[in-house]
Design a protein around this motif. Structure first.
Motif, PDB file in Angstrom:
ATOM      1  N   LEU A  64      55.653  30.478  31.542  1.00  0.00           N
ATOM      2  CA  LEU A  64      55.009  30.991  30.328  1.00  0.00           C
ATOM      3  C   LEU A  64      53.533  31.279  30.547  1.00  0.00           C
ATOM      4  N   ALA A  65      52.857  30.322  31.224  1.00  0.00           N
ATOM      5  CA  ALA A  65      51.411  30.463  31.395  1.00  0.00           C
ATOM      6  C   ALA A  65      51.080  31.627  32.314  1.00  0.00           C
ATOM      7  N   SER A  66      52.009  31.964  33.222  1.00  0.00           N
ATOM      8  CA  SER A  66      51.652  32.979  34.220  1.00  0.00           C
ATOM      9  C   SER A  66      52.280  34.327  33.938  1.00  0.00           C
ATOM     10  N   ILE A  67      53.088  34.427  32.873  1.00  0.00           N
ATOM     11  CA  ILE A  67      53.837  35.673  32.701  1.00  0.00           C
ATOM     12  C   ILE A  67      52.916  36.838  32.332  1.00  0.00           C
ATOM     13  N   LEU A  68      51.920  36.584  31.488  1.00  0.00           N
ATOM     14  CA  LEU A  68      50.992  37.677  31.135  1.00  0.00           C
ATOM     15  C   LEU A  68      50.133  38.102  32.323  1.00  0.00           C
ATOM     16  N   PRO A  69      49.476  37.133  33.000  1.00  0.00           N
ATOM     17  CA  PRO A  69      48.729  37.517  34.197  1.00  0.00           C
ATOM     18  C   PRO A  69      49.622  38.225  35.220  1.00  0.00           C
ATOM     19  N   ALA A  70      50.865  37.752  35.345  1.00  0.00           N
ATOM     20  CA  ALA A  70      51.776  38.362  36.322  1.00  0.00           C
ATOM     21  C   ALA A  70      52.073  39.803  35.932  1.00  0.00           C
ATOM     22  N   PHE A  71      52.241  40.015  34.640  1.00  0.00           N
ATOM     23  CA  PHE A  71      52.539  41.361  34.181  1.00  0.00           C
ATOM     24  C   PHE A  71      51.354  42.283  34.437  1.00  0.00           C
ATOM     25  N   SER A  72      50.173  41.728  34.213  1.00  0.00           N
ATOM     26  CA  SER A  72      48.989  42.535  34.459  1.00  0.00           C
ATOM     27  C   SER A  72      48.831  42.823  35.953  1.00  0.00           C
ATOM     28  N   ALA A  73      49.244  41.869  36.807  1.00  0.00           N
ATOM     29  CA  ALA A  73      49.237  42.116  38.251  1.00  0.00           C
ATOM     30  C   ALA A  73      50.253  43.194  38.605  1.00  0.00           C
ATOM     31  N   TYR A  74      51.386  43.143  37.917  1.00  0.00           N
ATOM     32  CA  TYR A  74      52.452  44.114  38.141  1.00  0.00           C
ATOM     33  C   TYR A  74      51.950  45.534  37.891  1.00  0.00           C
ATOM     34  N   ARG A  75      51.072  45.652  36.870  1.00  0.00           N
ATOM     35  CA  ARG A  75      50.631  46.992  36.479  1.00  0.00           C
ATOM     36  C   ARG A  75      49.359  47.451  37.173  1.00  0.00           C
ATOM     37  N   THR A  76      48.914  46.672  38.184  1.00  0.00           N
ATOM     38  CA  THR A  76      47.696  47.065  38.909  1.00  0.00           C
ATOM     39  C   THR A  76      47.752  48.534  39.321  1.00  0.00           C
ATOM     40  N   ASP A  77      46.732  49.292  38.946  1.00  0.00           N
ATOM     41  CA  ASP A  77      46.636  50.693  39.353  1.00  0.00           C
ATOM     42  C   ASP A  77      45.838  50.733  40.647  1.00  0.00           C
ATOM     43  N   ILE A  78      46.533  50.855  41.767  1.00  0.00           N
ATOM     44  CA  ILE A  78      45.878  50.700  43.074  1.00  0.00           C
ATOM     45  C   ILE A  78      44.714  51.665  43.228  1.00  0.00           C
ATOM     46  N   SER A  79      44.993  52.923  42.957  1.00  0.00           N
ATOM     47  CA  SER A  79      43.998  53.951  43.220  1.00  0.00           C
ATOM     48  C   SER A  79      42.744  53.721  42.388  1.00  0.00           C
ATOM     49  N   LYS A  80      42.938  53.389  41.116  1.00  0.00           N
ATOM     50  CA  LYS A  80      41.808  53.191  40.214  1.00  0.00           C
ATOM     51  C   LYS A  80      40.942  52.022  40.683  1.00  0.00           C
ATOM     52  N   VAL A  81      41.608  50.897  40.998  1.00  0.00           N
ATOM     53  CA  VAL A  81      40.859  49.713  41.418  1.00  0.00           C
ATOM     54  C   VAL A  81      40.097  49.980  42.718  1.00  0.00           C
ATOM     55  N   LEU A  82      40.776  50.624  43.667  1.00  0.00           N
ATOM     56  CA  LEU A  82      40.139  50.844  44.965  1.00  0.00           C
ATOM     57  C   LEU A  82      39.031  51.898  44.882  1.00  0.00           C
ATOM     58  N   ALA A  83      39.103  52.767  43.895  1.00  0.00           N
ATOM     59  CA  ALA A  83      38.067  53.790  43.755  1.00  0.00           C
ATOM     60  C   ALA A  83      36.789  53.212  43.170  1.00  0.00           C
ATOM     61  N   GLN A  84      36.925  52.068  42.452  1.00  0.00           N
ATOM     62  CA  GLN A  84      35.727  51.435  41.864  1.00  0.00           C
ATOM     63  C   GLN A  84      35.023  50.580  42.897  1.00  0.00           C
ATOM     64  N   GLU A  85      34.453  51.195  43.865  1.00  0.00           N
ATOM     65  CA  GLU A  85      33.814  50.398  44.924  1.00  0.00           C
ATOM     66  C   GLU A  85      32.606  49.643  44.387  1.00  0.00           C
TER      67      GLU A  85
END
Lengths: 211, 415
Positions: free
Chosen positions: B394-415
């Motif tokens: 329960l405690a990790s399901i929301l963080p896990a979901f947010s990890a699931y939806r990581t937008d690789i390109s967006k995150v990596l572009a924000q140097e």
């Protein structure tokens, strides 16, 4: 080896870039030049299978990258595309060895400590095998990311602004290192940069400022 | 390297944070387990001891005290009743059987109980050594008495007046051990059983002093060592009787008849223990709610630390994706982190809970008598450990979901 066809991609709503056809042959290297905001990182991400373009195809050998399903694409990326970024994005909770093991694990190839040692040795990092990432200098961290990108013997090595935060000497030596390592591994090297110091390193250039 | 190991290394990288979360989780689980262990053992032992006893008849006073003193042997008796009155009661048609008890003495803190062999049959006790008592001043002792005091068949000891071991010895008459019972996990384990007449004889100083010579060498056969009530004078007293009814009808009429028509009191063990549990239940439920609150806080704390860490870790997650990790692998990676923390917390709680019960029973001498130990697994414990895994998910399901939806390109572009 890498073929781009009818590619359309928007970096922002105002700028739409299109490349109708481009081919990078085996052992050829490409320099993507452009000011910041010109879309070179976006293009690099498209080539690296990180971002689906609005339109068009990217073929590596005969594989149409964006026809692959989600996890097949992830596997393909892990095995065939090596990525180096401006900042050394290593996982700081892990040791150098574990960072590299992770690259083997996630790409689904057998975990081979011998190969890890070999790659680290060619980059003069052999002694850092069991160091925590935090204990390394910036330069060492950068070299570990290169080691990680080369570990799985990728077909393509992509580097995004690898020299931006380095001084002149180091900038040139990193470019030389990338080139050397790419050639040793039979990979095509594509570098995106706005760094004037290194723009002439390769003959094949794509200048996004002109588009 | 695998996902589990990866999650574990992240956890190890933040020892203080992990320690806090594990501790919170462990405390919550430990409190629940302590309550569970105490409650279930208490309930089991109380119901084991009261089986076959429909009614306890004794002197007037607190009905709960009557039950605690005569069924569980943990409280002091309410007083004595006249043997004649007790005898009259056994002639009632509703009474199937009646076992008399005479309390009042102890040896080293273990109660000496005057009764008959029916009392051992009630608990289906068997002998491990020797025989049951027959003659006055012979006794058969419970397994725990034998073990703790090192008594063997043939040993002789002096009883002491009262029910706690500080009282004065009766040095006129000594008991002789003739048998030892097998452990039965009932009150019998902690009792010294003898004839009711033995108790009378030890107490009856004036009568004895004159006739001492007559008594001392010749053992007297108990008048009712197997069953029934002993013969005694008009002043003879016993402490209580354990009664079994012939039919359910007895339960309706007998207590009222005894309570209003005689000087005695009748109390039902079933009713009184239930009353005791409902009284304790209020406290137990409050502590239980407190424990659940701690577990919820532990879950929240794990959630918050995972969620905060996610901000620092979005690059890590994007890098993992770029290295070939699928979305679902990242999801599982974060879930693992929650589960590992709560499971360690659960295991810590398990050790703490059982350890605490064992430690407390060591401190509290009566715990043996009630039969409580920390070294047993009780029903429901499995569910508590399941809860701890559930809290992790329960405690990790929301963080896990947010990890699931990581937008690789967006995150990596924000140097």
């Amino acid at each position: 080896m890498i073929t781009i066809e009818n590619l359309n991609f928007g970096y922002s709503e105002k700028r739409i870039l299109s490349i109708s056809h481009m081919e990078i042959k085996e052992k050829q290297h490409l320099m993507i030049l452009g000011k910041s905001g010109s879309g070179k990182t976006t293009l690099l991400h498209i080539l690296g299978g990180l971002l689906k373009p609005a339109q068009g195809k990217v073929l590596i050998d005969d594989t149409d990258l964006y026809q692959l399903s989600g996890s097949a694409m992830d596997k393909y990326r892990g095995q065939n595309i090596g990525l180096v970024f401006q900042k050394a994005h290593l996982i700081s909770a892990l040791t150098v060895k574990d960072n590299l093991l992770l690259a083997q694990y996630f790409s689904g190839i057998p975990q081979d400590k011998g190969r890890i040692k070999e790659v680290l040795d060619t980059l003069n990092l052999g002694e850092k095998l069991n160091s925590k990432v935090r204990q390394l200098s910036q330069g060492e961290q950068q070299r570990v990311t290169i080691a990680r990108a080369l570990l799985n013997k990728p077909r393509v090595l992509l580097a995004d602004e690898p020299t931006a935060s380095l001084d002149d000497d180091n900038a040139n030596s990193v470019i030389q290192l990338l080139k050397e390592q790419a050639e040793n591994n039979n990979a095509s090297l594509i570098i995106a940069t706005h760094d004037q110091r290194v723009k002439d390193a390769f003959d094949l250039q794509l200048n996004l400022n002109e588009q | 390297m695998n996902l589990f190991l990866l999650s574990w290394k992240y956890i190890k990288d933040k020892p203080l944070n992990t320690f806090l979360n594990v501790l919170l989780m462990g405390l919550g689980i430990a409190i629940i387990l302590v309550l569970l262990i105490l409650n279930s053992q208490l309930e089991e032992n109380l119901s084991k001891n009261k089986r076959g006893i429909d009614l306890v008849v004794g002197a007037k006073g607190s009905p709960l005290q009557l039950i605690l003193a005569n069924v569980y042997h943990i409280d002091f008796p309410t007083g004595n009743i006249k043997l004649d009155e007790a005898k009259a009661l056994t002639r009632n048609r509703q009474v199937k059987s009646a076992i008399p008890l005479a309390l009042g003495d102890n040896y080293q803190g273990f109660r000496i109980v005057g009764t008959n062999h029916d009392y051992t049959k009630l608990y289906e006790a068997t002998l491990s050594e020797g025989a049951l008592w027959k003659y006055n001043l012979e006794c058969t002792i419970g397994s725990n008495v034998a073990m703790q005091l090192g008594l063997k068949v043939g040993d002789v000891f002096f009883g002491a007046h009262g029910l706690s071991d500080t009282d004065l010895d009766h040095d006129e008459a000594s008991y002789k051990v003739v048998g030892i019972l097998e452990p039965s996990n009932t009150a019998l384990d902690n009792l010294i059983l003898t004839n009711i007449e033995s108790i009378w004889q030890v107490h009856d100083h004036s009568a004895e002093e004159g006739e001492e010579a007559e008594h001392s060498n010749e053992p007297v056969l108990g008048s009712a060592y197997e069953t029934g009530l002993p013969e005694g004078g008009p002043d003879a007293e016993i402490t209580s009787m354990l009664i079994q009814f012939r039919s359910a009808m007895g339960a309706v009429t007998m207590p009222r008849m005894i309570n209003s028509n005689t000087n005695m009191q009748a109390a039902s063990p079933a009713f009184e223990t239930q009353r005791l549990f409902s009284l304790m239940g209020i406290g137990v439920n409050m502590i239980k709610s407190f424990a659940y609150i701690i577990i919820v806080i532990a879950g929240l704390s794990i959630f918050i630390s995972l969620y905060n860490a996610l901000k620092d870790r979005k690059y890590d997650l994007a890098i993992m994706r770029s290295l070939g990790a699928s979305k679902s692998k990242l999801f599982v990676h974060v879930i693992f982190e929650g589960i590992i923390i709560t499971t360690i917390g659960g295991v810590l709680g398990f050790i703490l809970g059982h350890g605490l019960v064992e430690f407390l029973t060591g401190l509290y001498e009566k715990s043996d008598a009630i039969g409580i130990s920390g070294m047993v697994l009780v029903k429901g414990e499995f569910y508590v450990l399941l809860i701890s895994v559930g809290v992790g998910v329960l405690a990790s399901i929301l963080p896990a979901f947010s990890a699931y939806r990581t937008d690789i390109s967006k995150v990596l572009a924000q140097e």
